[in-house]
Each structure stands twice: as C-alpha cells, then as structure tokens.
Design an enzyme around this catalytic site. Structure first.
Site, short mmCIF file in Angstrom:
data_model
loop_
_atom_site.label_atom_id
_atom_site.label_comp_id
_atom_site.label_asym_id
_atom_site.label_seq_id
_atom_site.Cartn_x
_atom_site.Cartn_y
_atom_site.Cartn_z
CB SER A 178 -0.98 0.07 1.23
OG SER A 178 -2.06 0.80 1.11
NE ARG A 250 -8.53 1.11 10.58
CZ ARG A 250 -7.41 0.81 10.31
NH1 ARG A 250 -6.57 1.45 9.35
NH2 ARG A 250 -7.03 -0.25 10.46
CG ASP A 343 -6.55 -3.99 -3.38
OD1 ASP A 343 -7.36 -3.04 -3.24
OD2 ASP A 343 -5.51 -4.01 -3.01
CG HIS A 373 -5.65 -2.69 0.13
ND1 HIS A 373 -4.81 -2.75 -0.76
CD2 HIS A 373 -5.42 -2.09 1.19
CE1 HIS A 373 -3.89 -1.79 -0.23
NE2 HIS A 373 -4.06 -1.58 1.11
CG ASP A 374 -7.07 -5.07 5.27
OD1 ASP A 374 -6.27 -4.28 4.88
OD2 ASP A 374 -7.84 -4.94 6.32
#
Lengths: 398, 398
Positions: A178, A250, A343, A373-374
C-alpha cells in the site's frame, strides 16, 4: 489493517464514559521506547515549499545484522497507519504486534537471521518519528496544525538519511504494501543505484481520482469533529480528541480495504444488538466497523492521519520527471509487483500500469484472496512464495 | 443522483458565509405545492412497532389519465433522495427537474399520453409527504428526532392507500431504480394480485453487509455534525443545519454511485484549485464531490436521509416470509430485472439473486455503462428499450 475482530468484546468502561479515549495515541518523546532507535536529521527539505525544512528525529527498528559485504540489507516500508514495528509482539512501548510477522522474522521469507531488516516510522507519523503531536522546537508546544504537509518523496529522503547512517549503500530489497509500496517505487525512481530490488504490494505508481475521492470523505469527517479544533486538540481542557471523526475515517477506509464478497459472507444481514428494525438495533457489520474505528482511535493521531492522506494524494512517481516511464527508466534492479485479485482500492489495473512503466518485462503477480486489499496481511502463502523467489533472484545476481 | 457538474461554478456568497444554507431544505405545509396533490392517511401502522402508527399526508403527482378499463396505471417508485417529481421541470415548488425525464413523459417509453403515471414522495421523505421536518400533530413543533423509523414495507402500505384512492386495482407496472426498485419488489411480494409487472433497476432484494457498511459511515458523519443536535435542528437559534455532515454522507454515497474507471477518466489527478502539493490546493475530483455535497444539502433534509438509510438497511423481502423465493412465489406478473455492469453499489450478483428468486425464468438484463450505479440516469438507451419491451408484453397479456 489488522483484523482480530474475533477477540473483541465491547469495553463497558469506555461506553460508560469512565475512561475517555486519549486526544491522541501518538508516542511522545519520553515515552517507553521499546525496540525503537532514533536518528536526528537536521533540516529535511520539504517538496511542497522550496524554502521549507524541518528538523526531524526518525524512530526506527532493526532486526539482524549488516554483513561485511553490506549486501544483506532490506528496507520494509510501512503502510498508511503502520509504524516501525514490522515484526515482534505488542507491549513495552509498542501498541500493536508486528504488522508483517508472517513475512518478516526468524525463519520467515525475509529471514532476520540472514537479512539486516530496517523499518522507520515515516515523518509526520505518530509512533516515534517527529509528527504533529511532538513539541515544536521553538515553543515546545505540540506542532498541531502547524506541522508541514509532507510528500512521500520527503519521507523517502528521510529514509535515505537513515540508510547513510546505517552504512547501507544499497538495499537488497525495498518492499512495502500500500503506501509502503508507493515509497518502494519512489526509492527506485529517486535512488536507482541504491536499490537492487523493489517489492510493491497492493499499490499504485500514482494515486487515482477514486483513491483521492475516498480520502476526501475521510478528511472531511475528521475536520467536522468539533474536538478536532482545526488540528490543535492536544492541550484541550477537556482532554477530548477527534476520535469520532478519526473513527469515521477509519470505517470508510476499512470498507475499502475489504471486499463486498467477504463482508457479505462474513456478516450478511446478521444482527449484533437487538432488532435492527428498531432504531437502537445494530447489524453485525456495523458493530465490526465500530470496533475498527475505536481501535484505530486508540493507536493513532488524527493530524498524522491527515498528513498520510496528503502524502498519498500527492503521490505521482512521474511528477516533474517527464512521466512514469521516464521516472523509472534508470532503475536496473529486479521488481516484484503484486496485486490482490479482490483489491478494490488498488485494483489490478494500478499494478499493471506500474509494471508496464518499469524497465524490463515485469509481470504482475496476482494473488488470490477473498478479502480485498487487506489480503496482503491475512492470506500470506502466495506473498511469502513470491518474496522468497525475489530474494533468491537478487542473491543469485550478487 | 444527477450530475450537471459542468454547469456549476463555486458560489462566492456561500463561501463567504453571506447566505447560509438552510437548516433543512424540506418542503413544508404552506409552501408552494407545484404539481403536488395530497392524500391524508390516518393511522398508518409501523412495522418496527406493533403498537405504533402515524398519521401521514402523502404528496404525489400524476401524469395522464386512468382509462375506463383502469388497466393503464404505472407506479414509479423514487430512489433514496428522489421525490414525486419524476417528470417535468424545476421551479414552482419543485427544487429539481424530473429525475427520470428520459423514461417518463409524453412520447417517452412510459408515455404519459397513454399511461396514467403516479409517483408519491415516500413517508419520512422531505418533498411534501409527512416527514421529520413536518409539524408533530400534538405540539405543532417539528417531529425531528421523534419521527418514527419506517421500513420500506410501511412505505409500500402508504402507496397502496394511494392506489385505492386513485381507483387503481392493479398496476400495469411498478418500476423504480435503487431504493425504488426495492419497493417494486416489495409490491410484488405484498400485493401480487395488484401488480402485473415490476421493473427493478440497479437494486437488490435484500440489502447486503457491504451496503449497510457504506450507510454506517454516512449515518455517523451526519450524527457527528454539531449542528445535527440529535435530530432537533429545525428551530436552532443560529439557523444552521447539519449540512456539513449531510454533505459528507453524500460524498461517500456519490462515490459509490460512480465507477472507478469513470472518476479516473474524467478527473484523473487534475488540479482544480492551486497546487495540490500545498495544503490549500484541491484536486478536481475533490471539488466535484464538494459540489455534490453542497447541492444535496440545498435540497434535502438530514433526518429524512437517516430515515431512508434505516429503510434501506432493513430491506429484506424474505424477512418473516420464509425467505426470498417463498416471499415472491405468489407473484404471477412479468418482471424486468436490470443491472448496470459497472454498478459497484448494487452489483450484478444482487440482480441475479433477485431474478433467481422470482417465479418463472427471469433473466437479468445487463446494461453497459461506464458510470456505475448512476448509469440508470445517464445512459438511457438500453433502459428505454427494455422498459418499452416490458410494456409491450404486459399489454399483449391484457
């Protein structure tokens, strides 16, 4: 971007307001250093201001030892809300365990028994390196809103000072996920002779309109929080910080880090509290996002979050260098470009654009994950294999 | 979800604070009715509260005339921030032009010279129908935070009262996009004998975890705005409403309404104001989202927005009916299920799940658009063809 939701139980003390969240969870000078080491850099120039500069202290960690040939150094560049604690456990000055324990450590693909591994908290961060929560050198009060708006290039310049300090002429590998991958590419463009290989995981060579759009809503949420006070919240009489705004940021970010499929399979329409038909009911996915919002507010700083957004938004490796391909034309090292198939924040097309701009025939390694993505933190087998393969190639070239 | 950004110029008066935004842009009793007609419904029951009910006045519009056979009535169900003004121009009590002018009007696929077209603002909305900005029947003060949390089923019950009032025993078609499509499916489940065809455009039969997640951040942003005052902002001494929080909600929603490809192709990394490297610089995509945030705040109401989120979150056609297929088993009409290929908010899989649950072999009609969810408003040729085909089939069955 960790995800240990299964271990979470609501904190009754907090809900009753007995133990308020801190105004900022930033590590401050005088706090327990843990594994941190420090390097003072005088007069780091600022890309956004030709006359601007800042004195910074870089907080960094190392694992293993630099060998005599000085060819076994690996720089790991952390992501948006990451820090120097790549590998290890939580406690003793570190709020979280190593964020890439699966990849970095003794016997891991980036083997700390073999490689000299280095990671520094970025300038403007909040886990040891000089950032907005730190005292301003003139008046000793927190920088707050006065803290400059750095770019990733500024951060990489600071990382180069650290390489000098450690005696690392050239990294065997600069790797990161990232925002860390963005700096790996910046290293290849800025110091091609000092990088023998880069690893760019789930990232992009230039931030897209879509990514800027998600950041815009996050920025606005933090600024809307009355406890943000324009960025000067550290000394507020009531001790309250903008943790609600930071939490909303967040929650937005976390949703972009996951995939629609995963959220649906994991939570569906399940209720967490009461009957969701009633106004005080809550769906499981809402509770999950609340948990991640709360957790970030307990380990981060809102001003640092805004500095990271600015650094990501202004990320464009080709800026002022005649475009992306020209910027990377001088890089002769090896490159691993990894995309996660699910992602949606840094989609495959971003990795393809980066790979196409790199010299040589770089192919994107596509990893499968249901998570999005994670996935780079959670589904590690393919990542580990790819990094081991890259390090074998780099060694063979020595 | 309109998108006339090209015609927008920043409003200097607003930027200088000379003309503050309204606390709420809700239409209130006594305001210019425009084309609105009204129907009073006494004691509408509330699904969320077995003992609860609310007296409502429904604001609706009609176009064309019900024929003698009473078989030419079409109900158009509006989306999240839509209203009764499906077709026509702005002005005279209507803040916006018809939101589906391409599909509904004289000579359009839903031809108002031929069909009797009806659309009502949903209960809890803010463009004429009783909603949170309206006076409470007991004290005459705005409902505000006291306004109940309705479900889509409650809204459909109100729409059925309107059908009774208008003498419509059975609709030739109930059609809508997004939240409107959800109500079209609810009509098929609740009143199968009163619907000869449904059109569900860019929608789902049950709201997913992903959709709830996006709604969670939007809800939190509105509630964080100090001007929201827990929902009781109408009479605030300073006249300020939660338009910043509402704007953030809109910016999040709007991003989900568009596609990554479109945002990137349209805005890329282009700067709108100054140098984005500096803290006061702005990217074009940020300015675009600001515009849409501001525009919604000038035509909507934050409490209504939260009611719409609650109605969408609780949407599950199979709830209490033995699941989705059982809920729809009694529907013998025709069905058009339309997905937009680039829609990431209501992806193709949602439409496939709905189509599979409908009796008969319903195939999803996939329309191509580069735009995403909003494609149903912008790219209309495929949609028009599909709706014309559906109406031909319905007529042939009479």
């Amino acid at each position: 971007m960790d995800d240990d939701y299964s271990s979470w139980v609501p904190d009754a003390e907090v809900e009753e307001g007995l133990r308020p969240l801190p105004a900022s969870a930033a590590w401050l000078p005088g706090d327990e250093p843990g594994r941190r080491q420090f390097l003072a850099i005088e007069g780091l120039p600022l890309e956004s201001d030709p006359l601007g500069w800042i004195d910074v202290t870089l907080a960094y960690e190392t694992w293993g030892h630099l060998n005599e040939a000085r060819d076994n150094a690996v720089y790991v560049a952390h992501a948006f809300t990451g820090d120097s604690h790549v590998s290890g456990v939580a406690g003793d000055g570190h709020l979280t365990g190593g964020w890439w324990n699966g990849l970095v450590g003794p016997g891991r693909p980036i083997d700390t028994d073999r490689y000299f591994v280095v990671c520094a908290n970025v300038v403007g961060g909040c886990q040891g390196t000089t950032g907005p929560a730190h005292p301003h050198p003139v008046d000793g009060l927190p920088w707050g809103s006065r803290f400059p708006w750095l770019t990733l290039r500024d951060m990489v310049q600071a990382e180069a000072h650290l390489a000098d300090h450690l005696g690392v002429d050239s990294w065997a590998l600069v790797i990161g996920p990232s925002m860390g991958g963005m700096r790996a590419v910046e290293w290849a463009a800025t110091f091609p002779e000092r990088v023998r290989a880069i690893g760019a995981v789930g990232t992009t060579a230039e931030t897209t309109a879509e990514q800027i759009a998600w950041n815009a809503a996050q920025t606005a949420a933090i600024r809307l929080d009355p406890a943000f006070r324009g960025g000067d919240y550290y000394g507020a009489a009531d001790g309250a910080g903008p943790y609600l705004g930071l939490g909303i940021a967040r929650a937005i970010a976390h949703t972009t880090y996951r995939s629609e499929q995963e959220l649906d399979a994991r939570f569906g329409r399940r209720a967490q509290i009461g009957d969701p038909l009633a106004p005080d009911g809550m769906f499981a996915v809402e509770s999950y996002l609340d948990h991640h919002a709360d957790k970030l507010a307990r380990r981060f700083d809102a001003n640092s979050y805004l500095r990271m957004i600015h650094a990501v938004n202004t990320h464009d490796v080709g800026r002022g260098r005649g475009g992306l391909a020209a910027a990377l034309a001088g890089f002769e090292g090896d490159a691993l470009v990894i995309a996660i198939d699910s992602d949606r924040l840094y989609p495959l097309s971003n990795s393809e654009r980066l790979a196409a701009a790199l010299p040589g025939a770089v192919e994107v390694t596509v990893l499968h994950s249901d998570i999005g993505h994670d996935g780079f933190l959670v589904d590690s087998t393919g990542l580990n294999d790819a990094v081991e393969g890259l390090l074998r190639r780099v060694q063979a070239r020595v």
